[in-house]
Structure formats: structure tokens, C-alpha cells
Design a protein around this motif. Structure first.
Motif, PDB file in Angstrom:
ATOM      1  N   UNK A 170       0.830  -1.197   0.000  1.00 21.51           N
ATOM      2  CA  UNK A 170       0.000   0.000   0.000  1.00 21.51           C
ATOM      3  C   UNK A 170       0.870   1.255   0.000  1.00 21.51           C
ATOM      4  N   UNK A 171       0.488   2.196  -0.873  1.00 19.26           N
ATOM      5  CA  UNK A 171       1.214   3.464  -1.012  1.00 19.26           C
ATOM      6  C   UNK A 171       0.238   4.595  -0.720  1.00 19.26           C
ATOM      7  N   UNK A 172       0.559   5.411   0.269  1.00 22.91           N
ATOM      8  CA  UNK A 172      -0.334   6.526   0.589  1.00 22.91           C
ATOM      9  C   UNK A 172       0.111   7.766  -0.178  1.00 22.91           C
ATOM     10  N   UNK A 173      -0.835   8.348  -0.919  1.00 27.54           N
ATOM     11  CA  UNK A 173      -0.524   9.520  -1.743  1.00 27.54           C
ATOM     12  C   UNK A 173      -1.190  10.748  -1.125  1.00 27.54           C
ATOM     13  N   UNK A 174      -0.365  11.733  -0.779  1.00 27.34           N
ATOM     14  CA  UNK A 174      -0.870  12.965  -0.143  1.00 27.34           C
ATOM     15  C   UNK A 174      -0.236  14.126  -0.894  1.00 27.34           C
ATOM     16  N   UNK A 179      -3.647   4.594  -1.841  1.00 26.05           N
ATOM     17  CA  UNK A 179      -4.703   5.190  -1.042  1.00 26.05           C
ATOM     18  C   UNK A 179      -4.417   6.683  -0.996  1.00 26.05           C
ATOM     19  N   UNK A 180      -5.252   7.438  -1.715  1.00 24.04           N
ATOM     20  CA  UNK A 180      -5.035   8.876  -1.829  1.00 24.04           C
ATOM     21  C   UNK A 180      -5.736   9.563  -0.662  1.00 24.04           C
ATOM     22  N   UNK A 181      -5.025  10.463  -0.010  1.00 24.70           N
ATOM     23  CA  UNK A 181      -5.633  11.251   1.059  1.00 24.70           C
ATOM     24  C   UNK A 181      -5.690  12.693   0.578  1.00 24.70           C
ATOM     25  N   UNK A 182      -6.868  13.264   0.595  1.00 25.79           N
ATOM     26  CA  UNK A 182      -7.102  14.629   0.137  1.00 25.79           C
ATOM     27  C   UNK A 182      -6.138  15.584   0.846  1.00 25.79           C
TER      28      UNK A 182
END
Ligand code: WT7
Length: 648
Positions: free
Chosen positions: A139-143, A165-168
Motif C-alpha cells: 500500500x502506497x499513501x498519496x498525499x 490510497x489517496x488522502x485529500x
């Protein structure tokens, strides 16, 4: 609000698509829509199986649907890659040098990435991910800000089978922390900062705070956007542009199982903890591609602009995946609609010659407030089609959009759908469906929508009930990440055998769906979903607060505003200053969109004898209405009297 509910009930206007529009549209008349729709419902698997030919498969599937309710597998045995579908397949022909993404930054910078260029950037970043230890299934979190790198990072994940998983970018450090913990992400992609209304936003700093004590995250890849001074943690943080020096632009797409997880996107539910909505490869891509094709009726030469941020599902499906899978040109704008002035959107439409424009009712209501002179200054004649999403549109706002922006010639696709549905579910087909202001009209192909009562029985025309979907569809969520039981309970237990949307609606005599809004403890604030429990738990985490109850109240611009009833711990004084502090506190814990519009201090909250907070009463009080209905279970009548008194 009550005024707009009335206007919805009395709305009689019908707008048929013009002959000129229909003639050139993919679906040219209502009979054509109806025929295809009926077929799709009679035999959905046949329909979806046929449509799946729109995708590029590395290995063809053997079975359309494996349905062990409520768990679905679509296009079983098939293999494909999303980035290959969105990029590589467009490279061997005239689309190679066509603009894939046209971007404008808030301060005014401009960039265009052709399909060739975007493909190259995605390959480079996919190699950067690999070089930094990211593997298939990680999992890669994109911010990130709303910049092309957000799309590049998403597509790069799909290229190697990592789950994004994109975080606004408007969410807080706390929100990142929760999402990291739930998703188990090992890599974060962020930027030093971004711009909003001229102000720099400190993204990397938020990531640093979210990572305090986190041991799962091995790498943070930082894109330089705002030239900010940031802290680099040696051994953990690397610069995107420096990493690019170490990799090639050669990265073959990995063929992935049709059901390989594509992304997790968190959304608010009726409990305090956001749910990780899981979408998978084949079905999601088909849903976003088909709806983009038919609902926006995009032509090869069109400039298409969806104003949503990639941090939301609308940005996933209709800025990135749908348009790119279709080979369209997708415009991205980084900033606020009123920066530097209230006509930024109209200026962009005129300068780029935008043909299709998709935005939210809350934005439209702001435009109305800002005044007709702003759009009137610009040439909007390139527009052919308009769209809205996020909440019910009141007929007044619909008419304004239709006349002042669309010049009375552009159909409006009012699209009802959800993070969970992945793609449009109830929506006009612009060349075919007669429009009525305020309704999302009829279901998309293959979507079996209905309105049922508490026993699951379909209700008659104009009777209100629960909006459900009776058959699985390819772009549906597969589960709540890591919580199958909650998935089952939340979506498939309320109405037997059906997917429950959480929305209330009615159908008129023509079968059109009029969405009323959420019937669970979820608010819709400016088109964004917000759980009342989430705001409550942020409030009670503050040292001054004993108890909190959060409800929505009608808001002219945002649709719903947030009102918090708060009781304080003994000895603490209710002051203006504290109220401001609490608002800021919620903003810091969740994000600015969750800031209550009003804090109301109370001595006690109205509760039933069994101790449940009576939200219905609080809603009425928050809206300034008289308290009606059953109050016999109220534990202490003096509480109600006091709350009312504080209102006067
Ligand atoms: C909820 C989903 C799906 C993209 C944006 C929001 C409301 C959405 C409409 C519409 C009436 C709408 C519903 C739905 N909603 N579109 N056209 N008409 N209501 O996604 O955050 O998942 O929220 O937004 O209440 O359940 P989301």
C-alpha cells in the motif's frame, strides 16, 4: 432548504436534449437508451461481458461474475493492467501526441502532458517506487496537491500492482495517521507544500507529524512543488526529482488479476472511524470508462474538465481513470474557484475552450452568490455539456447553471453515485434523457436501482423510501479494507439481498429518481461526506468537552452545515473564545471541511431513557424549527426547554 424541498416537489419543467446535440451523441434518443437498458437488466452478465471488450485484456476472463452474496468477483480469470489501458494502448496511433492532462496551477503555471509524456513520467515513477522497495500488493499513501504528479503516482502504482490510497491534501496529520494505520502503507508520496488561495499549505510537515511513532512506513518520496524549507529524515525521505536520476523510463506494465486490489479510498460512515473502500482492477476500470463514455459523451477532440480533486472518488474516476482509459483530454486545475478573482473557472473555460464541465452544486450556489457578472465577462460558447455531482441540486441552481453557464443549449448530467459505487449509477444519458431540474433521472445501463420500504418492498410512485441496488455491478466496492463483517453489515444487511446506499429517495410517475439525501448519521457538507460520530469524537477528545452531539442544518451554500451541541466539564466556562478554539480543534483533527459552523453550549443533551441522544430534536433546534413529533421517551424535559431557551 425547506424552500428547495418544496420547489423539488412542484418541479414540472422538462428539458429535452436538442436535436443538434442528440444527432451527434453516442446514444441518440430515449428509445435507444431504453432498449439497451432493458437488455442490460434482463441479462446483466451478457451485457457486462459484451462491454468488457472495451478494455485491453492481457488474458481474457472465463466467467463474467462469480457472486457469493455479498462478495463479487468480476471477469474471473482475466488479466489486465490499468496503466496499460490508460496509457500504452493510446501510444500507437494519433493519440500519442494528444494532450492527456492539461494542468494549471493556482499561481498560474501551465503544463500539458501528452499521452507519450504521461506514459514516460508514469514509467519513471513506477521505477522510482520499485527502487524504493515498493512491491505488488504493497500500500502506497498519496498525499499530494492537485498536480499531474498525483495522477502520475496513482498510475505508477497500478503499473506495478501496488495499491494506492489517496488522502485529500486538505486533510490533517491525524487523518493521515489513521489511514496509514488502517491500510498498513509502507510508502508515502507527498510534496513539500501546495497553494490554496495564495497561501502555502505545509503538506510534508503534516506527513512528518503523522509519521511520529510509525514504523511501517519505510519511505517518503517528496515532490518539490512550493519551494518550501522542509525537514528531511535521512534514510526515510527522498526527493522525487533526485530519484528520477537513478532510473530509466522503461517499465513494462504487470498483468494483474481482474480482482487485484486497485485502490483503497477512505470515506466517512456512521461510526467514528472512516471506512477503507476497496476497489479492484477490471470491474472498476470498466465502470469508470463506460460512464465517462456515455454520460459525458466525450468526443476525440474535446477538452473535458472535472473540477474535483483527485483526493475524492470523483477525481479518481473522472479526472484520472475514466477519461484516460477513454483517451480523452482531462483538464486539472490546482486551486480555488475564486482566486485571484471570482471568475477563475470561467476564465479557464474560455482560455482552453472547455467543452464538457463537471462540478458540484455547492460550487454552483457559490457562483450564484458571487454574481452573474463574473461568467458574463467570458466567452463560454465552447461548452457543450455540463455535469453535477455530490448532492441533490436544487432546481434554482440547476436553472442558473443551465442558462448562465450552458447558455440554454447544454444538457446537464446530474450524476448520483458514491465512493462505494465507483462510477455513476443514476444519471441522464445526455443525448437521450429528457431532463427535469433537480433529479438525477434514471439508472445507468446494468444498474438495477429501486426504492423500498423498511421491509424491502418496492414503494409506489412518489412514495419516499430507501434507495437500494438489487444486482451487483462491476465497479462496486468489494469490501471495507480489512473488515468483511462491517462491509456485510453496513451495505448488505439493511435490506435483504440488496445493496443499501444510505440515501433516501422517491421516484416520480416517469420513474425518475429524486434523491433526498442521507438517512444515516452522515452529513453532506459541500458535497463531502462527513460522519457526525467523527466530529463528535474529535470534540470529546478536547480537554474541555464532556459530551458532544453533532447534527446537520440546512445551509444555503453548502447544502448542510455542521452544528455541534457541547456540554463542558465541570468548572469550565462557555465562552466565545472556547467556541472558536473547539472549531479550530476539529479542523486540526479532521480537516478544515469538518469545522463546525456553530458550537452550542448546553447544560445537558436530550436523551432517551435508555441514554441515546435524541438527534431528531437537536436537528429541529439547529434548523430553528419548532420541536415536533414524539418526545415521550425524553428523559428530562427541562433539558429541551433549556436548549430552546438558548435559541431565543
Ligand atoms: C453521497 C456519496 C460520488 C461522488 C461525490 C460524493 C450524495 C452524490 C449526488 C447527486 C444527490 C448525491 C448521496 C451519496 N450524492 N451525488 N447527483 N444527487 N445526491 O461521493 O462522498 O461517496 O458521497 O453523496 O448522498 O450517498 P461520496
Amino acid at each position: 432548504m425547506s424552500q428547495s424541498i418544496e420547489s423539488v416537489l412542484t418541479e414540472k419543467r422538462v428539458f429535452k436534449p436538442s436535436r443538434e446535440f442528440s444527432k451527434q451523441a453516442k446514444i441518440k434518443n430515449f428509445a435507444e437508451y431504453k432498449k439497451l437498458y432493458d437488455e442490460s437488466i434482463k441479462n446483466p452478465e451478457k451485457f457486462w461481458g459484451k462491454q468488457a471488450a472495451e478494455l485491453l485484456w492481457n488474458k481474457k476472463w472465463t466467467k463474467v461474475l462469480d457472486w457469493k452474496a455479498p462478495f463479487a468477483k468480476w471477469f474471473v480469470g482475466g488479466k489486465l493492467n490499468v496503466s496499460e489501458n490508460c496509457l500504452d494502448r493510446h501510444l500507437n496511433g494519433p493519440r500519442r501526441n494528444k494532450a492527456a492532462i492539461i494542468w494549471e496551477g493556482e499561481p498560474g503555471e501551465k503544463r500539458t502532458l501528452t499521452y507519450h509524456q504521461l506514459h514516460r513520467e508514469v514509467c519513471i515513477f513506477a521505477n522510482i517506487l520499485k527502487r524504493n522497495g515498493v512491491k505488488k500488493g504493497d500500500r502506497v499513501l498519496i498525499y499530494l496537491p492537485h498536480i499531474p504528479e498525483a495522477a502520475i503516482a496513482m498510475l505508477a502504482c497500478t503499473r506495478i500492482g501496488a495499491i494506492h490510497t489517496v488522502v485529500f491534501g486538505g486533510f490533517s496529520a491525524e487523518s493521515i495517521k489513521d489511514r496509514l494505520a488502517d491500510s498498513g502503507a509502507t510508502c508515502v508520496v507527498t510534496a513539500d507544500g501546495s497553494y490554496r488561495r495564495g497561501q502555502a499549505v505545509t503538506l510534508k510537515q503534516n506527513v512528518d507529524r503523522a509519521l511520529e511513532g510509525n514504523t511501517a512506513v519505510k519511505r517518503v518520496i517528496v515532490f518539490r512543488r512550493a519551494n518550501m524549507d522542509i525537514h528531511i529524515t535521512e534514510g526515510r525521505d527522498v526527493w522525487w526529482h533526485r530519484e528520477a536520476d537513478y532510473v530509466t523510463a522503461d517499465c513494462p506494465p504487470v498483468p494483474l488479476d481482474s480482482e487485484h486490489p486497485l485502490f483503497i479510498l477512505y470515506t466517512s460512515g456512521s461510526t467514528g472511524k472512516p471506512k477503507g473502500i476497496l476497489h479492484t482492477t477490471g470491474g472498476y476500470l470498466l465502470g469508470s470508462l463506460l460512464t465517462t463514455k456515455y454520460v459525458f459523451d466525450i468526443r476525440e477532440e474535446d477538452i473535458y474538465w472535472c473540477t474535483a480533486d483527485v483526493g475524492w472518488i470523483t477525481g479518481h474516476s473522472y479526472v484520472v481513470y475514466g477519461p484516460l482509459a477513454l483517451g480523452a483530454t482531462s483538464l486539472m486545475y490546482e486551486g480555488a474557484p475564486n482566486w485571484p478573482q471570482s471568475d477563475r473557472f470561467w476564465d479557464i473555460i474560455a482560455r482552453y475552450g472547455v467543452n464538457i464541465f463537471y462540478t458540484a452544486p455547492t460550487a454552483i450556489r457559490s457562483f450564484i452568490k458571487w454574481g452573474d457578472e463574473w461568467p458574463a465577462k467570458h466567452d463560454l460558447s465552447s461548452l457543450r455539456l455540463l455535469g453535477t455531482v455530490g448532492e441533490p441540486i436544487n432546481p434554482e441552481a440547476w436553472m442558473w447553471f443551465y442558462e448562465k453557464i450552458g447558455g440554454g443549449r447544454c444538457p446537464i448530467s446530474d450524476t448520483w453515485w458514491q465512493t462505494e459505487t465507483g462510477a455513476h449509477m443514476i444519471t441522464p444519458i445526455p443525448g437521450a434523457t429528457p431532463l427535469k431540474p433537480g433529479t438525477a433521472t434514471l439508472p445507468f445501463f446494468g444498474i438495477d436501482a429501486a426504492i423500498v420500504d423498511d421491509n424491502g418492498k418496492e414503494v409506489g410512485p412518489n412514495e419516499g423510501g430507501k434507495l437500494v441496488i438489487r444486482k451487483p455491478w462491476p465497479s462496486m466496492l468489494r469490501t471495507i479494507y480489512g473488515d468483511k463483517a462491517r462491509y456485510k453489515k453496513q451495505y448488505w444487511s439493511e435490506v435483504k439481498g440488496c445493496y443499501f446506499t444510505g440515501d433516501g429517495a422517491r421516484r416520480d410517475k416517469d420513474g425518475y429518481f429524486w434523491i433526498v439525501g442521507r438517512i444515516d448519521d452522515v452529513l453532506n457538507v459541500a458535497g463531502h461526506r462527513l460522519g457526525t460520530a467523527e466530529v463528535e469524537s474529535a470534540l470529546v477528545a478536547h480537554e474541555a468537552v464532556a459530551e458532544a452531539a453533532v447534527v446537520g442544518r440546512p445551509d444555503e451554500i453548502k447544502g448542510q452545515g455542521v452544528v455541534a451541541f457541547v456540554t463542558l466539564k465541570t468548572g469550565i466556562k462557555a465562552t466565545e473564545d472556547l467556541s472558536e478554539k473547539l472549531r479550530k480543534h476539529v479542523g486540526a483533527v479532521i480537516g478544515p471541511i469538518a469545522k463546525p459552523d456553530e458550537i452550542r453550549f448546553a447544560e445537558a443533551l436530550p436523551k432517551t431513557r435508555s441514554g441515546k441522544i435524541m438527534r431528531r430534536l437537536l436537528k429541529q433546534i439547529a434548523a430553528g424549527n419548532a420541536v415536533t413529533g414524539d418526545t415521550t421517551t425524553l428523559e428530562d424535559f427541562s433539558v429541551l426547554a433549556k436548549l430552546r431557551a438558548s435559541d431565543e
